[in-house]
Design a protein around this motif. Structure first.
Motif, PDB file in Angstrom:
ATOM      1  N   CYS A  44       0.774  -1.288   0.042  1.00 48.53           N
ATOM      2  CA  CYS A  44       0.043   0.022   0.061  1.00 48.53           C
ATOM      3  C   CYS A  44       0.756   1.359  -0.127  1.00 48.53           C
ATOM      4  O   CYS A  44       0.332   2.257  -0.804  1.00 48.53           O
ATOM      5  CB  CYS A  44      -0.918   0.055   1.345  1.00 48.53           C
ATOM      6  N   SER A  45       2.112   1.331   0.777  1.00 51.69           N
ATOM      7  CA  SER A  45       2.699   2.327   0.954  1.00 51.69           C
ATOM      8  C   SER A  45       3.669   2.703  -0.392  1.00 51.69           C
ATOM      9  O   SER A  45       3.929   3.804  -0.691  1.00 51.69           O
ATOM     10  CB  SER A  45       3.777   2.544   2.091  1.00 51.69           C
ATOM     11  N   ASP A  46       3.891   1.505  -1.111  1.00 45.78           N
ATOM     12  CA  ASP A  46       4.643   1.869  -2.295  1.00 45.78           C
ATOM     13  C   ASP A  46       4.360   0.624  -3.239  1.00 45.78           C
ATOM     14  O   ASP A  46       5.041  -0.325  -3.252  1.00 45.78           O
ATOM     15  CB  ASP A  46       6.288   1.770  -1.801  1.00 45.78           C
ATOM     16  N   PRO A  47       3.491   0.784  -3.787  1.00 45.95           N
ATOM     17  CA  PRO A  47       2.886  -0.196  -4.948  1.00 45.95           C
ATOM     18  C   PRO A  47       4.056  -0.816  -5.816  1.00 45.95           C
ATOM     19  O   PRO A  47       4.555  -0.058  -6.522  1.00 45.95           O
ATOM     20  CB  PRO A  47       1.745   0.428  -5.528  1.00 45.95           C
ATOM     21  N   PRO A  48       4.221  -2.150  -5.696  1.00 43.86           N
ATOM     22  CA  PRO A  48       5.339  -2.576  -6.530  1.00 43.86           C
ATOM     23  C   PRO A  48       4.436  -3.096  -8.016  1.00 43.86           C
ATOM     24  O   PRO A  48       3.390  -2.761  -8.280  1.00 43.86           O
ATOM     25  CB  PRO A  48       5.541  -3.802  -5.869  1.00 43.86           C
ATOM     26  N   ASP A  49       5.284  -3.550  -9.010  1.00 44.71           N
ATOM     27  CA  ASP A  49       4.809  -3.940 -10.200  1.00 44.71           C
ATOM     28  C   ASP A  49       4.334  -5.260 -10.250  1.00 44.71           C
ATOM     29  O   ASP A  49       3.531  -5.528 -11.002  1.00 44.71           O
ATOM     30  CB  ASP A  49       6.057  -3.737 -11.260  1.00 44.71           C
ATOM     31  N   LEU A  50       4.727  -6.120  -9.281  1.00 45.47           N
ATOM     32  CA  LEU A  50       4.427  -7.518  -9.034  1.00 45.47           C
ATOM     33  C   LEU A  50       4.685  -8.041  -7.679  1.00 45.47           C
ATOM     34  O   LEU A  50       5.421  -7.409  -7.189  1.00 45.47           O
ATOM     35  CB  LEU A  50       5.104  -8.436 -10.114  1.00 45.47           C
ATOM     36  N   ILE A  51       3.648  -8.878  -7.219  1.00 44.89           N
ATOM     37  CA  ILE A  51       3.997  -9.350  -6.009  1.00 44.89           C
ATOM     38  C   ILE A  51       3.967 -10.926  -6.250  1.00 44.89           C
ATOM     39  O   ILE A  51       3.197 -11.788  -6.646  1.00 44.89           O
ATOM     40  CB  ILE A  51       2.607  -8.891  -5.121  1.00 44.89           C
ATOM     41  N   LEU A  52       5.224 -11.475  -5.332  1.00 41.36           N
ATOM     42  CA  LEU A  52       5.226 -12.776  -5.325  1.00 41.36           C
ATOM     43  C   LEU A  52       4.851 -13.049  -3.604  1.00 41.36           C
ATOM     44  O   LEU A  52       4.936 -12.565  -2.941  1.00 41.36           O
ATOM     45  CB  LEU A  52       6.567 -13.473  -5.199  1.00 41.36           C
ATOM     46  N   LEU A  53       3.582 -14.061  -3.545  1.00 38.58           N
ATOM     47  CA  LEU A  53       2.943 -13.981  -2.339  1.00 38.58           C
ATOM     48  C   LEU A  53       2.903 -15.326  -1.851  1.00 38.58           C
ATOM     49  O   LEU A  53       2.169 -16.406  -2.410  1.00 38.58           O
ATOM     50  CB  LEU A  53       1.461 -13.272  -2.482  1.00 38.58           C
ATOM     51  N   ASP A  54       3.479 -15.633  -0.808  1.00 39.08           N
ATOM     52  CA  ASP A  54       3.369 -16.852  -0.171  1.00 39.08           C
ATOM     53  C   ASP A  54       1.922 -17.421   0.556  1.00 39.08           C
ATOM     54  O   ASP A  54       1.144 -16.451   1.030  1.00 39.08           O
ATOM     55  CB  ASP A  54       4.168 -17.087   1.083  1.00 39.08           C
ATOM     56  N   TRP A  55       1.494 -18.519   0.202  1.00 39.79           N
ATOM     57  CA  TRP A  55       0.107 -19.020   0.810  1.00 39.79           C
ATOM     58  C   TRP A  55       0.216 -19.108   2.345  1.00 39.79           C
ATOM     59  O   TRP A  55      -0.866 -18.504   2.920  1.00 39.79           O
ATOM     60  CB  TRP A  55      -0.155 -20.513   0.208  1.00 39.79           C
ATOM     61  N   MET A  56       1.238 -19.718   2.778  1.00 37.33           N
ATOM     62  CA  MET A  56       0.997 -20.001   4.344  1.00 37.33           C
ATOM     63  C   MET A  56       1.807 -18.693   5.171  1.00 37.33           C
ATOM     64  O   MET A  56       2.975 -18.902   5.045  1.00 37.33           O
ATOM     65  CB  MET A  56       1.661 -21.526   4.682  1.00 37.33           C
ATOM     66  N   LEU A  57       1.317 -17.881   5.484  1.00 32.35           N
ATOM     67  CA  LEU A  57       2.150 -16.906   6.285  1.00 32.35           C
ATOM     68  C   LEU A  57       1.502 -16.952   7.595  1.00 32.35           C
ATOM     69  O   LEU A  57       0.583 -17.437   8.064  1.00 32.35           O
ATOM     70  CB  LEU A  57       1.603 -15.465   5.769  1.00 32.35           C
ATOM     71  N   PRO A  58       2.453 -16.485   8.671  1.00 30.92           N
ATOM     72  CA  PRO A  58       2.012 -16.700  10.079  1.00 30.92           C
ATOM     73  C   PRO A  58       0.979 -15.825  10.679  1.00 30.92           C
ATOM     74  O   PRO A  58       0.405 -16.151  11.469  1.00 30.92           O
ATOM     75  CB  PRO A  58       3.303 -16.156  10.824  1.00 30.92           C
ATOM     76  N   ASP A  59       0.446 -14.894   9.741  1.00 32.29           N
ATOM     77  CA  ASP A  59      -0.708 -13.977  10.621  1.00 32.29           C
ATOM     78  C   ASP A  59      -1.841 -14.270   9.665  1.00 32.29           C
ATOM     79  O   ASP A  59      -2.965 -14.591   9.940  1.00 32.29           O
ATOM     80  CB  ASP A  59       0.140 -12.453  10.748  1.00 32.29           C
ATOM     81  N   ILE A  60      -1.575 -13.380   8.540  1.00 32.41           N
ATOM     82  CA  ILE A  60      -2.909 -13.330   7.728  1.00 32.41           C
ATOM     83  C   ILE A  60      -2.548 -14.342   6.598  1.00 32.41           C
ATOM     84  O   ILE A  60      -1.573 -14.531   6.049  1.00 32.41           O
ATOM     85  CB  ILE A  60      -3.073 -12.173   6.802  1.00 32.41           C
ATOM     86  N   SER A  61      -3.556 -15.131   6.030  1.00 38.35           N
ATOM     87  CA  SER A  61      -3.255 -16.231   4.915  1.00 38.35           C
ATOM     88  C   SER A  61      -2.629 -15.621   3.757  1.00 38.35           C
ATOM     89  O   SER A  61      -3.355 -14.363   3.477  1.00 38.35           O
ATOM     90  CB  SER A  61      -4.561 -17.060   4.777  1.00 38.35           C
ATOM     91  N   GLY A  62      -1.999 -16.085   2.890  1.00 40.43           N
ATOM     92  CA  GLY A  62      -1.691 -15.427   1.769  1.00 40.43           C
ATOM     93  C   GLY A  62      -3.150 -15.185   0.734  1.00 40.43           C
ATOM     94  O   GLY A  62      -3.022 -14.251  -0.037  1.00 40.43           O
ATOM     95  N   VAL A  63      -4.064 -16.059   0.644  1.00 43.65           N
ATOM     96  CA  VAL A  63      -5.239 -16.015  -0.206  1.00 43.65           C
ATOM     97  C   VAL A  63      -5.975 -14.576   0.645  1.00 43.65           C
ATOM     98  O   VAL A  63      -6.436 -13.611  -0.409  1.00 43.65           O
ATOM     99  CB  VAL A  63      -6.180 -17.119   0.135  1.00 43.65           C
ATOM    100  N   ASP A  64      -5.898 -14.382   1.583  1.00 44.46           N
ATOM    101  CA  ASP A  64      -6.566 -13.262   2.161  1.00 44.46           C
ATOM    102  C   ASP A  64      -5.893 -11.952   2.014  1.00 44.46           C
ATOM    103  O   ASP A  64      -6.638 -10.786   1.445  1.00 44.46           O
ATOM    104  CB  ASP A  64      -6.806 -13.274   3.772  1.00 44.46           C
ATOM    105  N   VAL A  65      -4.518 -12.040   1.953  1.00 44.79           N
ATOM    106  CA  VAL A  65      -3.743 -10.785   1.703  1.00 44.79           C
ATOM    107  C   VAL A  65      -3.936 -10.421   0.119  1.00 44.79           C
ATOM    108  O   VAL A  65      -4.118  -9.357  -0.359  1.00 44.79           O
ATOM    109  CB  VAL A  65      -2.138 -11.115   1.880  1.00 44.79           C
ATOM    110  N   CYS A  66      -4.007 -11.592  -0.892  1.00 42.60           N
ATOM    111  CA  CYS A  66      -4.419 -11.390  -2.157  1.00 42.60           C
ATOM    112  C   CYS A  66      -5.730 -10.666  -2.353  1.00 42.60           C
ATOM    113  O   CYS A  66      -5.855  -9.822  -3.189  1.00 42.60           O
ATOM    114  CB  CYS A  66      -4.281 -12.755  -2.885  1.00 42.60           C
ATOM    115  N   ARG A  67      -6.667 -10.958  -1.601  1.00 41.71           N
ATOM    116  CA  ARG A  67      -8.068 -10.683  -1.915  1.00 41.71           C
ATOM    117  C   ARG A  67      -8.064  -9.221  -1.483  1.00 41.71           C
ATOM    118  O   ARG A  67      -8.559  -8.242  -2.142  1.00 41.71           O
ATOM    119  CB  ARG A  67      -9.287 -11.365  -0.776  1.00 41.71           C
ATOM    120  N   MET A  68      -7.169  -8.858  -0.406  1.00 47.19           N
ATOM    121  CA  MET A  68      -7.489  -7.493   0.210  1.00 47.19           C
ATOM    122  C   MET A  68      -6.521  -6.724  -0.762  1.00 47.19           C
ATOM    123  O   MET A  68      -6.851  -5.525  -1.013  1.00 47.19           O
ATOM    124  CB  MET A  68      -6.590  -7.348   1.838  1.00 47.19           C
TER     125      MET A  68
END
Ligand code: CA
Length: 226
Positions: A44-68
């Motif tokens: 949010c603070s510095d939008p990248p051109d692409l994101i590599l996002l892990d599915w299993m994260l310790p706090d919010i799941s990768g799928v939820d981060v993706c949706r957000m």
């Protein structure tokens, strides 16, 4: 491709480090985040051109981060996961991810996929004519990559948008699921044809085109203007 910025959201530090190293070697700028919330605020603070996002994260799941993220931005996202299950893949793609890479991965393959997605994304942004296309009660702004219904912005993922525009631009033409997969997701895409079904269902709901996006039994789909 230089100066492109990639955000890696991955809690396993050795994996994040090797990805960072590989992409920096290829001339990309790389930022790493190790939790979902850290990754989300970085995006949010510095939008990248692409994101590599892990599915299993310790706090919010990768799928939820993706949706957000896809609710707010049109940034291509590639999900990284140890899971190979098809249902999980579909679930990940449904949340708006553009592609899917299963761990353990080949670093050259990851770099190649990132380049493919960036190229495709550039191309879809580049078909910018500034024109608005109106049909079925919808207004499509190709410049903004957005669709409006009665002036209200519809929340579509990048793939839903591309698929919808493909149908609207070719009224009555029948598309097979495979043709749509090739056209919208690309030949190297890891998912299967059910991905198309899920996206069409979502587009029908979101756009109100329930009756116009017609299933052609045993073949695929077509758009029939009301
Ligand atoms: Ca993880």
């Amino acid at each position: 491709m230089e100066d492109r910025k990639i955000l890696i959201i991955e809690d396993e530090k050795p994996i994040a480090d090797i990805l960072k190293y590989s992409f920096e070697k290829e001339g990309f700028q790389v930022q790493c985040a190790h939790t979902g919330s850290e990754g989300f605020s970085a995006a949010c603070s510095d939008p990248p051109d692409l994101i590599l996002l892990d599915w299993m994260l310790p706090d919010i799941s990768g799928v939820d981060v993706c949706r957000m993220l896809t609710e707010r931005y049109r940034i291509p996202i590639i999900m990284l996961t140890a899971r190979g299950n098809v249902e999980d893949k579909l679930y990940g793609l449904e949340s708006g991810a553009d592609d899917y890479i299963t761990k353990p991965f080949d670093l050259r393959e990851v770099v190649a996929r990132v380049r493919t997605i960036l190229r495709r994304f550039d191309k879809s942004q580049g078909t910018d004519t500034g024109d608005r296309l109106s049909c079925g009660g919808l207004t499509i702004s190709e410049r903004e990559h957005c669709v409006y219904r009665d002036g209200v912005l519809l929340s579509l993922t990048p793939k839903e948008y591309e698929l919808l525009v493909c149908f609207l631009k070719h009224p009555r033409q029948v598309f097979t699921r495979t043709a749509l997969l090739d056209q919208i997701w690309g030949y190297d895409f890891a998912g299967d044809t059910r991905t198309v079904d899920i996206h069409v269902q979502r587009i029908r709901k979101k756009t109100g085109l329930e009756d116009s996006l017609v299933t052609v039994f045993g073949v695929g789909y077509k758009y029939v203007p009301a």
